[in-house]
Scaffold this motif. Structure first.
Motif, PDB file in Angstrom:
ATOM      1  N   SER A  54      12.866  -4.224  -3.854  1.00 28.18           N
ATOM      2  CA  SER A  54      12.734  -4.544  -5.269  1.00 28.18           C
ATOM      3  C   SER A  54      13.127  -3.334  -6.084  1.00 28.18           C
ATOM      4  N   SER A 106      11.693  -2.596  -9.104  1.00 29.09           N
ATOM      5  CA  SER A 106      10.610  -2.148  -9.974  1.00 29.09           C
ATOM      6  C   SER A 106       9.277  -2.661  -9.430  1.00 29.09           C
ATOM      7  N   GLY A 107       8.184  -2.115  -9.960  1.00 27.76           N
ATOM      8  CA  GLY A 107       6.850  -2.550  -9.544  1.00 27.76           C
ATOM      9  C   GLY A 107       5.794  -1.844 -10.362  1.00 27.76           C
ATOM     10  N   ASN A 108       4.561  -2.327 -10.233  1.00 26.51           N
ATOM     11  CA  ASN A 108       3.442  -1.706 -10.924  1.00 26.51           C
ATOM     12  C   ASN A 108       3.010  -0.446 -10.179  1.00 26.51           C
ATOM     13  N   ASP A 158       2.138  -0.271  -6.224  1.00 22.77           N
ATOM     14  CA  ASP A 158       2.832  -1.283  -5.428  1.00 22.77           C
ATOM     15  C   ASP A 158       3.613  -0.628  -4.295  1.00 22.77           C
ATOM     16  N   SER A 159       3.848  -1.412  -3.240  1.00 23.28           N
ATOM     17  CA  SER A 159       4.635  -0.942  -2.105  1.00 23.28           C
ATOM     18  C   SER A 159       6.050  -1.509  -2.208  1.00 23.28           C
ATOM     19  N   VAL A 160       7.047  -0.670  -1.984  1.00 22.23           N
ATOM     20  CA  VAL A 160       8.441  -1.108  -2.010  1.00 22.23           C
ATOM     21  C   VAL A 160       9.028  -0.957  -0.611  1.00 22.23           C
ATOM     22  N   SER A 205       8.056   1.117   4.347  1.00 20.07           N
ATOM     23  CA  SER A 205       7.537   0.849   3.008  1.00 20.07           C
ATOM     24  C   SER A 205       6.993   2.130   2.397  1.00 20.07           C
ATOM     25  N   VAL A 229       4.527   3.393  -0.893  1.00 21.88           N
ATOM     26  CA  VAL A 229       3.642   3.104  -2.020  1.00 21.88           C
ATOM     27  C   VAL A 229       4.000   4.050  -3.161  1.00 21.88           C
ATOM     28  N   ASN A 270       3.131   5.404  -6.790  1.00 20.95           N
ATOM     29  CA  ASN A 270       2.083   5.556  -7.800  1.00 20.95           C
ATOM     30  C   ASN A 270       2.568   6.263  -9.063  1.00 20.95           C
ATOM     31  N   TYR A 304      14.660   2.901  -9.011  1.00 28.61           N
ATOM     32  CA  TYR A 304      13.374   2.202  -8.980  1.00 28.61           C
ATOM     33  C   TYR A 304      12.595   2.574 -10.230  1.00 28.61           C
ATOM     34  N   VAL A 353       8.869   2.199 -12.332  1.00 32.53           N
ATOM     35  CA  VAL A 353       7.452   1.863 -12.318  1.00 32.53           C
ATOM     36  C   VAL A 353       7.083   1.280 -13.680  1.00 32.53           C
TER      37      VAL A 353
END
Length: 436
Positions: A198, A200-202, A205-207, A248, A250, A252, A278, A280
């Motif tokens: 992915s 993007s993520g919060n 989250d793990s990418v 993966s 994580v 932060n 990427y 966040v």
């Protein structure tokens, strides 16, 4: 009487060149580089003298003693000081000799390098020593290892009254080695690559990170990047027997701009892959009686402009030829994309056409230069000096990086090697520049 004088002048020119080719030559102080070899020279028929067998002393030099595979090496084959002198009391004029020849390669790479000298020599007074001459050419290194260079056959063309040739061959080839260079392997390209599950993520989250072309069995570090620096978010995986992995990470750190994967202690262009972009998503709640203020920086484009579209090279003389020099119109490159990709500016040229003749595109060479505007994230790198030709060459570039972009100024010195007897007139070719 006029016919006899013409015959005498022709005979003099042919005999002089034959003696120069077959006579013993005395080299410079670098005796270890000078080599002697038996030579068989055939004077022009108009000279009316038999072939001349003698000893040639030659010196081979190069501009790169330790090239890499793929590099272009310039070779100079020099006859320094003939021991023979002008056998007559009649003076010879300047600029009547045009030498050409071959340099033989041996060892790790074999073949012949064609070398040519300019039509230029000092006048030779009666009974005075003949002048020296040098011939140059280039070859591309194709194999790593020790490559030997030996002088080969050569020819002296004279344009004194008549157009005459005096070919001189090595009686027992190959001649002794005069120079040896040691070529190293070309730097292997880094083909390591990663893709993300992915973009993007919060926070937290793990990418998923997928990699390929890493060293089989290597420990690979996955890490977040924030601009040009690494964040505290890391993980490790092991590449399989094919150099691939799936792991993966994580994430932060809210300032993360990308993810990288690398072997060894730290990420680099040579041992790693990425960064893959990427983002966040900052989902931090807005406190009571507060306002969250955001702005957006829009990515731009990669573009170039040039100071002009016409270049006039310096004139050369018919019968002499040589380097026709000039300057490329300045090219300005702007990289306002804001990503991780670098850029490359290349050029290729057509043949130069003129009045009933052409000059080959391979006769154009350049010496690039590139400067970077202060504050630019990327650093511009000038391309290598050498032939442009129809296949093209790199004028300048900037590498991939964690942060790229900026403004750059690109220039180049141009040189067109014009053959000596190119028909008079204007010759034009088109140099096309491509930015990608």
């Amino acid at each position: 009487m006029r016919i006899r004088r013409r015959r005498l002048a022709s005979l003099l020119g042919a005999t002089a060149l034959a003696v120069t080719a077959g006579g013993a030559l005395v080299g410079p102080a670098e005796a270890a580089s000078n080599v002697d070899f038996a030579t068989h020279c055939i004077p022009p028929a108009v000279a009316g003298i038999p072939p001349i067998d003698g000893t040639t002393t030659a010196l081979i030099t190069v501009d790169k003693a330790a090239p890499k595979v793929g590099d272009t090496v310039t070779v100079t084959y020099t006859v320094v000081k003939p021991a023979a002198s002008n056998p007559t009391a009649i003076s010879l004029p300047a600029d009547i000799m045009t030498p050409s020849g071959k340099v033989r390669l041996g060892g790790a790479q074999t073949g012949d390098v064609t070398v040519v000298g300019p039509k230029k020599n000092d006048p030779v007074a009666g009974n005075a020593p003949f002048p020296s001459f040098s011939m140059t050419g280039t070859f591309t290194v194709t194999t790593a290892g020790a490559i030997t260079l030996s002088p080969g056959d050569y020819n002296i063309h004279t344009s004194y009254i008549l157009e005459l040739d005096t070919p001189c061959t090595v009686i027992s080839p190959p001649a002794p080695v005069s120079e040896t260079i040691t070529a190293s392997p070309a730097t292997q390209p880094n083909t390591r690559a990663i893709t993300l599950g992915s973009a993007s993520g919060n926070p937290g989250d793990s990418v998923t990170v997928n990699g390929s072309h890493f060293t089989p069995g290597a420990t690979v570090t996955l890490a977040g990047r924030s601009g040009a620096g690494q964040t505290a978010d890391t993980a490790t995986v092991t590449a399989d027997t094919a150099g691939a992995f799936s792991g993966s990470l994580v994430v932060n750190d809210k300032t993360t701009t990308g993810v990288v994967a690398y072997e060894g202690a730290s990420w680099s262009d040579q041992s790693g892959a990425g960064p893959a972009a990427y983002t966040v998503i900052d989902n931090t709640p807005v406190p009571d009686n507060a306002q969250k203020i955001s702005t957006t920086v829009k990515a731009g484009t990669l573009s170039m402009t040039q100071a002009g579209d016409t270049v006039s090279l310096g004139a050369v003389d018919y019968g002499k030829g040589g380097a026709s020099g000039g300057d490329l119109n300045t090219v300005s490159v702007k990289d306002f994309r804001g990503g991780v990709a670098g850029w490359s500016l290349t050029g290729k040229v057509t043949d130069f056409t003129g009045p009933g003749a052409k000059i080959d595109a391979g006769a154009l060479s350049w010496t690039p230069a590139c400067t970077t505007k202060a504050g630019s994230p990327s650093t511009c790198q000038a391309g290598s000096s050498g032939t442009v030709g129809t296949a093209g060459a790199t004028l300048a570039s900037a590498p991939d990086g964690t942060v790229t972009g900026g403004e750059f100024t690109v220039d180049a010195k141009l040189s067109l090697n014009v053959p000596a007897f190119t028909p008079p007139g204007t010759y034009s070719g088109v140099l096309t520049l491509t930015l990608s």
